[in-house]
Design an enzyme around this catalytic site. Structure first.
Site, short mmCIF file in Angstrom:
data_model
loop_
_atom_site.label_atom_id
_atom_site.label_comp_id
_atom_site.label_asym_id
_atom_site.label_seq_id
_atom_site.Cartn_x
_atom_site.Cartn_y
_atom_site.Cartn_z
N ASP A 138 0.86 -1.18 0.00
CA ASP A 138 0.00 0.00 0.00
C ASP A 138 0.90 1.23 0.00
O ASP A 138 2.13 1.12 0.01
CB ASP A 138 -0.92 -0.03 1.22
N HIS A 181 -7.64 4.90 7.47
CA HIS A 181 -8.92 4.53 6.88
C HIS A 181 -8.95 3.02 6.72
O HIS A 181 -7.94 2.35 6.92
CB HIS A 181 -9.12 5.21 5.51
N GLU A 197 0.03 4.50 1.93
CA GLU A 197 -0.07 5.43 3.07
C GLU A 197 0.95 5.13 4.17
O GLU A 197 1.30 6.02 4.95
CB GLU A 197 -1.49 5.41 3.66
N GLU A 257 -7.29 -2.86 7.22
CA GLU A 257 -7.07 -3.62 5.98
C GLU A 257 -6.14 -4.80 6.24
O GLU A 257 -6.32 -5.89 5.70
CB GLU A 257 -6.49 -2.69 4.91
N HIS A 282 -2.78 -0.14 -3.62
CA HIS A 282 -3.22 1.21 -3.27
C HIS A 282 -4.11 1.83 -4.33
O HIS A 282 -3.76 1.86 -5.52
CB HIS A 282 -2.01 2.12 -3.06
N HIS A 332 -1.41 0.87 6.81
CA HIS A 332 -1.78 2.03 7.63
C HIS A 332 -2.83 1.67 8.65
O HIS A 332 -3.42 0.57 8.61
CB HIS A 332 -2.29 3.15 6.73
#
Length: 281
Positions: A8, A115, A10, A133, A60, A104
């Site tokens: 990802d 998020h 972030e 996630e 991402h 993240h």
């Protein structure tokens, strides 16, 4: 030894703002370079640790962020969206270990750019708990018999992984100082630590255990707008629990990932509808 890497953006060192993680932002091209370099560190570490094959899943946003010509040529890459299993696409029982790079904190937490799967989700719970996630993807991996050996990102997601993922290694590349602020390692130091920990995770896979998979999966999502909840309510099996939220009982992690994707796509439709009216001149 087959190694799966989901990456990802972030949770990459040197990244902390929306301008960096959203395509079209002035900082996005630099973020692509940082993401690609940390992915390389994980790939190199995997091979250092004895991997014979590495598959990378670009996880991402639009899932086409990595600069392929700069990636270690020994790895293969899955990219583009939509993908049936999203951030876990391509992960099968043929793999020995999964590595989660650049992850993240979940929605509702204080991590950098926190998020869960979509900025359109204001809250995200699985079986009553705030879910990241990483945790959802780790449950999916467990159904394939694949443990998670490494998680990299900010202090929040690393702390969550250490407390819930049996035997996992973590690399904290930054500390959260706000939604869009971080105290970060230099990218060079972050890559060094990721390469070392990736190698250790592959060598030590025997000491890593599967994340428990619950017998039942109860998903709850809170949205930014009532229209999003209204659209998702139309999905069979969904219950509208408030003006801004829905819930659904699911039978498998495959169904969970499918419901997540359906929900964020419908929430995106709702957001574009609302924003087009708000921005109308």
């Amino acid at each position: 030894m087959r190694v799966y890497i989901s990456v990802d953006m972030e949770g990459i060192s040197g990244i902390a703002t929306y301008d960096q993680v959203i395509r079209g932002g002035s900082g996005y091209p630099r973020a692509q370079l940082l993401m690609t370099a940390e992915t390389n560190a994980a790939i190199e570490g995997a091979f250092d640790g004895g991997a014979t094959e590495v598959l990378v899943n670009d996880s991402h946003g639009t899932m086409d962020n990595l600069l392929h010509e700069q990636l270690d040529p020994r790895a293969r890459v899955i990219f583009g969206s939509p993908k049936a299993f999203c951030m876990a696409e391509g992960l099968t029982s043929d793999f020995d270990v999964a590595l989660y790079v650049g992850y993240h904190a979940p929605a509702g937490s204080e991590g950098v750019l926190a998020h869960s799967f979509s900025g359109y989700f204001a809250s995200f719970h699985v079986n009553g708990d705030v879910a990241s996630e990483a945790s959802v993807n780790a449950m999916f991996a467990a159904t394939r018999g694949v443990p998670v050996g490494l998680v990299t990102g900010d202090d929040v997601i690393c702390g969550i992984a250490q407390s819930t993922f049996p035997g996992v290694r973590t690399v904290q590349v930054k500390e959260a100082r706000g939604v869009m602020a971080a105290n970060s390692l230099s990218p060079q130091e972050a890559r060094k630590r990721i390469r070392e920990s990736s190698a250790a995770a592959v060598r030590g896979v025997g000491g890593t255990r599967l994340l428990p998979v619950p017998d039942r999966i109860h998903l709850e999502i809170g949205f930014q707008t009532p229209l999003a909840a209204e659209l998702v309510e139309a999905v069979p099996g969904v219950i509208r629990t408030s003006n801004l939220s829905i819930s659904r009982e699911l039978d498998s992690t495959e169904d969970l990932l499918g419901m997540i994707a359906t929900s964020y796509n419908l929430a995106g439709v709702a957001a574009r509808t609302v924003y087009s009216l708000v921005n109308r001149t």
